[in-house]
Write an enzyme that holds these catalytic residues in place. Structure first.
Site, PDB file in Angstrom:
ATOM      1  N   ASP A  49      46.121  50.689 -38.832  1.00  0.00           N
ATOM      2  CA  ASP A  49      46.437  51.526 -37.687  1.00  0.00           C
ATOM      3  C   ASP A  49      46.818  50.624 -36.513  1.00  0.00           C
ATOM      4  OD1 ASP A  49      46.294  54.239 -36.382  1.00  0.00           O
ATOM      5  OD2 ASP A  49      44.803  53.202 -35.158  1.00  0.00           O
TER       6      ASP A  49
ATOM      7  N   GLU B 210      51.363  50.014 -38.889  1.00  0.00           N
ATOM      8  CA  GLU B 210      52.222  50.523 -37.822  1.00  0.00           C
ATOM      9  C   GLU B 210      52.640  49.376 -36.903  1.00  0.00           C
ATOM     10  OE1 GLU B 210      50.512  54.991 -37.052  1.00  0.00           O
ATOM     11  OE2 GLU B 210      49.349  53.327 -36.215  1.00  0.00           O
TER      12      GLU B 210
END
Length: 645
Positions: free
Chosen positions: A311, A340
């Site tokens: 994340d 990400e």
């Protein structure tokens, strides 16, 4: 404060348990007095206190003789702050106390038997992102343990995943998170839901997904059972990890134990907030890096996790990512890493240290490709159109994504060095799911219309180079009732309604066929940029706006022809233009071609149907491509073709 002046250690932190004794270690050069508190159970107020010894490396340590299995413990800081162990491997219900266990007691029967699948590496991967609770909590799932680890692996659910054909199961956060009550009586409360991006104890499984959250062993054993059964079914397991921030801020166990060290901050003491959640971990500091890498290694070694999705990976400094991969590959050479490449707010981490697009080049990890995503469907939550809805300005961006976002030519120049660095997706758990996005752009569209646009979107995805990822329910048009950020929305929004599978069975079968198509032909899973540049050639159709057409070389005299028609009307591709394209791009001249339809608006085509040559059909000079549709043909030239090279 000069954090680089603190001593560091390579010692194993947390607990080391044996039936004869247990050693406790915690690192905090700043604290002079830390006490270990031992409790006989999770709720007792009776406790024993032990003063820990502080060593020069900043480690506070004590060893307690005797068998402490099933006891609980905390640390008391300066005689007034009681906290859990950041290195906890087990805990009480709702993460109140850390637990002392024998990890051997957590292994389900058969756990020690090797069963991890060895195939489906690199661009062969097809990732299925899913939330444990969402997957089976809806009554339509008809499983015994709805919303639980065990419900996930009941036969009906495993059969669905196997039938779909995906290869990797990406589990949204399964570590212990704090905003959900783990008590059984709260499980189905509408306000007792979270995606799980609010970490508390990084090395402990989430308790609300277990059948007995009050038993520290249960959550661990049942998660291991889930992983074991997925492995036995041929899947690899990806764990979603959140090492960019903690849910708690100044009152977190990390910050109370070692004030300021674990978090990036400004000179005035405010935490940097690149996560958008109030803080961000200072991953570039040695003991924070150690904490993260120790945690990752623990999940691989103890739980047999096959890979990690990071994340807000940009907030993890690139040096920590590189070091983590080195150490993880020593345990599992095939570890799968992606994340990400963006941040969630302003950060104090210098840009050159952020793990952003381009930093992954020639390194063994991948990034979510938001450029390709937006080019296909438009913006995430608004009414902006993408290529599938008719925005022809995004044609080149879609073509770039089709190449795996490599540096294909002067016009198509992506961020990757090779296609396996690109995670291609239409939507993930974040933002509007594609069904709702299409409905947001075209409010009057009926289900059949949404289905048609969705087919086009996913057909582009699965025929593109790179690694495709889908979100659970995409395969049968799941909706979230236009909620774009359902991180704490009620189950009425997040629970997957399995009745949709039956309702949209034609779409589900089409979706399965897309996966079968991809898995059947290596040409959709090329792994070298040079092969893509040499084999994949775009057909220029300046007059046919709304179309992307290209060929992929298979072998001499044999090619795939892929056409994506984003128009709301049928169009026609001339056979002459195809011949001209093959001549110009590959250097071969053909007098006649045999075209075999492989895939159309309904899915895979019966392999016995052939368009043998243009003289045998009414449309003897053209290929008809239906509106909002992808078609795939196999081109085969007779042996008498002529090379112009």
């Amino acid at each position: 404060m000069q954090y680089d002046k603190f001593p560091i250690t390579n010692k194993k932190l947390g607990i080391t348990y044996t039936p004869q004794q247990t050693t406790f270690r915690i690192w905090s050069p700043l604290r002079e007095k830390i006490e270990l508190l031992i409790y006989p159970d999770a709720s007792s107020i009776r406790r024993r206190s032990y003063q820990m010894i502080k060593y020069e490396d900043g480690v506070h340590e004590t060893t307690i003789e005797g068998d402490l299995k099933d006891y609980f413990y905390t640390y008391l800081i300066k005689g007034k702050w009681e906290v859990t162990d950041p290195y906890s491997i087990a805990c009480s219900i709702n993460s109140i106390r850390s637990s002392i266990i024998n990890l051997r007691d957590t292994n389900p029967e058969g756990w020690d038997t090797p069963f991890i699948p060895s195939n489906n590496a690199n661009c062969d991967a097809i990732i299925y992102e899913v939330h444990i609770k969402d997957f089976t909590v809806h009554p339509s799932s008809k499983v015994k343990h709805g919303g639980k680890y065990l419900g996930f692996i009941e036969d009906k659910m495993l059969n669905h995943l196997k039938g779909l054909g995906v290869t990797h199961i990406h589990l949204m956060p399964i570590f212990d998170f704090i905003t959900v009550r783990e008590d059984k009586e709260f499980f189905l409360n509408e306000d007792n839901y979270s995606w799980g991006y609010d970490p508390e104890l990084y090395n402990v499984p989430e308790g609300s997904y277990s059948t007995d959250s009050s038993n520290p062993i249960c959550r661990i054993k049942e998660l291991k059972m889930l992983i074991m059964e997925l492995h036995k079914s041929g899947f690899k397991v990806i764990m979603d990890v959140v090492y960019n921030h903690t849910y708690r801020n100044y009152n977190s166990n990390l910050n109370i134990i070692m004030p300021g060290y674990y978090y990036r901050s400004y000179e005035d003491g405010r935490f940097s907030n690149g996560s958008g959640c109030g803080n961000e971990l200072a991953t570039e500091r040695p003991m924070v890096q150690k904490f993260i890498i120790d945690s990752l290694k623990y999940w691989i070694s103890e739980y047999k996790i096959d890979g990690f999705r990071f994340d807000l990976m940009a907030l993890i400094d690139i040096d920590t990512i590189k070091e983590a991969i080195i150490q993880l590959k020593e345990i599992n050479p095939h570890i799968f890493i992606y994340g990400e490449p963006w941040i969630g707010g302003n950060t104090s981490l210098p840009e050159d240290l952020q793990t952003t697009k381009g930093k992954q080049k020639n390194l063994p990890f991948a990034f979510f490709n938001d450029d390709f995503r937006n080019a296909i469907k438009g913006d995430n939550d608004g009414e902006e159109k993408g290529f599938i809805q008719g925005n022809q300005d995004l044609k080149v961006q879609v073509e770039t994504g089709i190449t795996g976002s490599i540096c294909y030519d002067d016009v198509h120049n992506g961020f990757t060095e090779n296609p396996c660095e690109s995670i291609n997706y239409i939507n993930s758990h974040d933002n509007l799911i594609i069904t709702d996005k299409i409905a947001n752009v075209f409010p009057s569209l009926d289900n059949e219309g949404i289905k048609r646009f969705s087919k086009l979107a996913f057909s582009i995805l699965f025929t593109s180079q790179g690694i495709p990822l889908i979100h659970a329910g995409n395969e049968f048009l799941r909706s979230k009732n236009m909620i774009h950020n359902s991180y704490n929305s009620p189950l009425s929004i997040n629970a997957i309604d399995w009745a949709l599978k039956e309702k949209n069975m034609d779409f589900y079968n089409y979706f399965k066929d897309l996966i079968r198509l991809r898995k059947s032909y290596r040409e959709f899973r090329l792994e070298k940029a040079e092969d893509i540049r040499n084999k994949l050639k775009f057909i220029d159709h300046p007059k046919n706006f709304g179309i992307i057409a290209y060929t992929i070389f298979i072998e001499e005299g044999k090619y795939f022809l892929i056409i994506h028609n984003a128009n709301r009307h049928n169009l026609y591709i001339s056979i002459i233009s195809v011949k001209s394209h093959l001549k110009d791009k590959y250097g071969y001249s053909f007098t006649e071609l045999k075209l075999t339809p492989i895939f159309d608006v309904d899915g895979l085509v019966d392999e016995n149907i052939e368009m043998k040559n243009e003289n045998e059909y009414e449309y003897e000079n053209e290929i008809e491509v239906p509106y909002l549709c992808t078609v795939v043909y196999e081109i085969h030239a007779p042996a008498n073709f002529k090379s112009l090279i």
